[in-house]
Scaffold this motif. Sequence first.
Motif, PDB file in Angstrom:
ATOM      1  N   ALA A  92      35.507  -4.990  -3.856  1.00 11.30           N
ATOM      2  CA  ALA A  92      35.541  -6.242  -4.151  1.00 11.30           C
ATOM      3  C   ALA A  92      37.134  -6.961  -4.311  1.00 11.30           C
ATOM      4  O   ALA A  92      37.231  -7.932  -4.085  1.00 11.30           O
ATOM      5  CB  ALA A  92      34.770  -7.041  -5.043  1.00 11.30           C
ATOM      6  N   ALA A  93      37.887  -5.943  -4.444  1.00 12.08           N
ATOM      7  CA  ALA A  93      39.343  -6.282  -4.981  1.00 12.08           C
ATOM      8  C   ALA A  93      40.232  -5.662  -3.774  1.00 12.08           C
ATOM      9  O   ALA A  93      41.477  -6.009  -3.754  1.00 12.08           O
ATOM     10  CB  ALA A  93      39.708  -5.873  -6.197  1.00 12.08           C
ATOM     11  N   LYS A 119      39.238 -14.159 -17.690  1.00 14.09           N
ATOM     12  CA  LYS A 119      40.051 -14.708 -16.765  1.00 14.09           C
ATOM     13  C   LYS A 119      41.667 -15.157 -17.093  1.00 14.09           C
ATOM     14  O   LYS A 119      42.140 -16.173 -16.860  1.00 14.09           O
ATOM     15  CB  LYS A 119      39.576 -15.803 -15.887  1.00 14.09           C
ATOM     16  CG  LYS A 119      38.379 -15.663 -15.208  1.00 14.09           C
ATOM     17  CD  LYS A 119      37.850 -16.891 -14.101  1.00 14.09           C
ATOM     18  CE  LYS A 119      36.687 -16.411 -13.353  1.00 14.09           C
ATOM     19  NZ  LYS A 119      35.686 -15.561 -13.784  1.00 14.09           N
ATOM     20  N   GLU A 141      45.743 -10.171  -9.595  1.00 16.45           N
ATOM     21  CA  GLU A 141      44.618 -10.625  -8.514  1.00 16.45           C
ATOM     22  C   GLU A 141      43.611  -9.516  -8.318  1.00 16.45           C
ATOM     23  O   GLU A 141      42.517  -9.751  -8.389  1.00 16.45           O
ATOM     24  CB  GLU A 141      45.243 -11.038  -7.177  1.00 16.45           C
ATOM     25  CG  GLU A 141      46.180 -12.440  -7.296  1.00 16.45           C
ATOM     26  CD  GLU A 141      44.896 -13.589  -7.768  1.00 16.45           C
ATOM     27  OE1 GLU A 141      43.937 -13.735  -7.138  1.00 16.45           O
ATOM     28  OE2 GLU A 141      45.857 -14.345  -8.588  1.00 16.45           O
ATOM     29  N   HIS A 175      39.564  -9.527  -9.914  1.00 15.64           N
ATOM     30  CA  HIS A 175      38.114  -9.217  -9.010  1.00 15.64           C
ATOM     31  C   HIS A 175      37.430  -7.797  -9.447  1.00 15.64           C
ATOM     32  O   HIS A 175      36.815  -7.428  -8.541  1.00 15.64           O
ATOM     33  CB  HIS A 175      38.482  -9.232  -7.458  1.00 15.64           C
ATOM     34  CG  HIS A 175      39.014 -10.347  -6.978  1.00 15.64           C
ATOM     35  ND1 HIS A 175      38.047 -11.495  -6.822  1.00 15.64           N
ATOM     36  CD2 HIS A 175      40.082 -11.094  -6.592  1.00 15.64           C
ATOM     37  CE1 HIS A 175      38.396 -12.614  -6.299  1.00 15.64           C
ATOM     38  NE2 HIS A 175      39.900 -12.382  -6.313  1.00 15.64           N
ATOM     39  N   ASP A 198      33.853  -7.801 -10.105  1.00 15.84           N
ATOM     40  CA  ASP A 198      33.056  -8.721  -9.294  1.00 15.84           C
ATOM     41  C   ASP A 198      31.697  -7.972  -8.945  1.00 15.84           C
ATOM     42  O   ASP A 198      31.863  -6.987  -8.680  1.00 15.84           O
ATOM     43  CB  ASP A 198      33.755  -9.282  -8.022  1.00 15.84           C
ATOM     44  CG  ASP A 198      34.762 -10.379  -8.326  1.00 15.84           C
ATOM     45  OD1 ASP A 198      34.990 -10.700  -9.471  1.00 15.84           O
ATOM     46  OD2 ASP A 198      35.536 -10.808  -7.363  1.00 15.84           O
TER      47      ASP A 198
END
Length: 257
Positions: A100-101, A174, A250, A254, A257
């Motif tokens: 996902a990243a 986050k 970033e 993720h 996720d």
Amino acid sequence: LGLDTVREFLTREEDTIVFSLIERAKHPLNLPAYQDHACFGPSSGRRRNDSFAELFVRESEEIQAKAGRYQSQGEIPFFHSRVPFTLAPPYNFTIDLYPAAASVNVNDAIWGFYFNELLPLLAKNGDDGNYAVTAASDLACLQALSRRINYGRYVAEVKFRGDQQRYTALISSKDKDALMTLLTSETQEDVVKRRVEKKAMVFGQDVTLDGPTETGDKNTSQSSFKVSPSVVYKLYDQWVIPLTKNVEVEYLLHRLD
Ligand SMILES: O=C(O)C(=O)C[C@]1(C(=O)O)C=C[C@@H](O)C=C1
């Protein structure tokens, strides 16, 4: 995959980056290659708005995509094409990144700083008309920078695996700032910046048969290097390291996720 291994990779990429900058600095700025709507010869299928350099990168990436370059997770194109097949025999590349990243990248930012800010520091004013050769060396610079900076994904993966509890807490909340602080090593950044500056001195000097080849030589002023060591320091200080860190953050955001 461990921190030492990923840092070795980044160190080796420094050589590729410095050499590619030295190659680009051989050519003058060649401004017409970068201007939108520039018209070279009959406009056979050219898209409007594309500069020559952009077109060159786009088309080169297309053939490299066919040849399988982007089958490797380490390589990310600047332009996504829909080339459906590869010319290369299939190869089972290792999958080190979290799916996902894995596609996190900052190629747009790399494109922007390379053409708008770095290139004017690298190339002397002038136009010799050798746009194809110039654009080919731009492509080499862009690809080396992209590989290095987007390698932040691998660095982040290693850091995550090494300290899952703390990273998981910050990812769940986050907390970008705290992630940035946790993954930062100022000592390491200083080592990297001083090392690339030195590489620019070592790789970018004229080699002659008489006299020693030393970086501490009194006669070697900044102007005698093929690429100014201070420009390479600045490249890492202002763009390469900060963007690598953005990629790391970033990617981590993720990672669950
Ligand atoms: O070596 C690391 O630990 C990295 O995360 C890479 C890197 C770099 O871009 O060189 C980025 C952030 C750290 O503060 C130190 C260095």
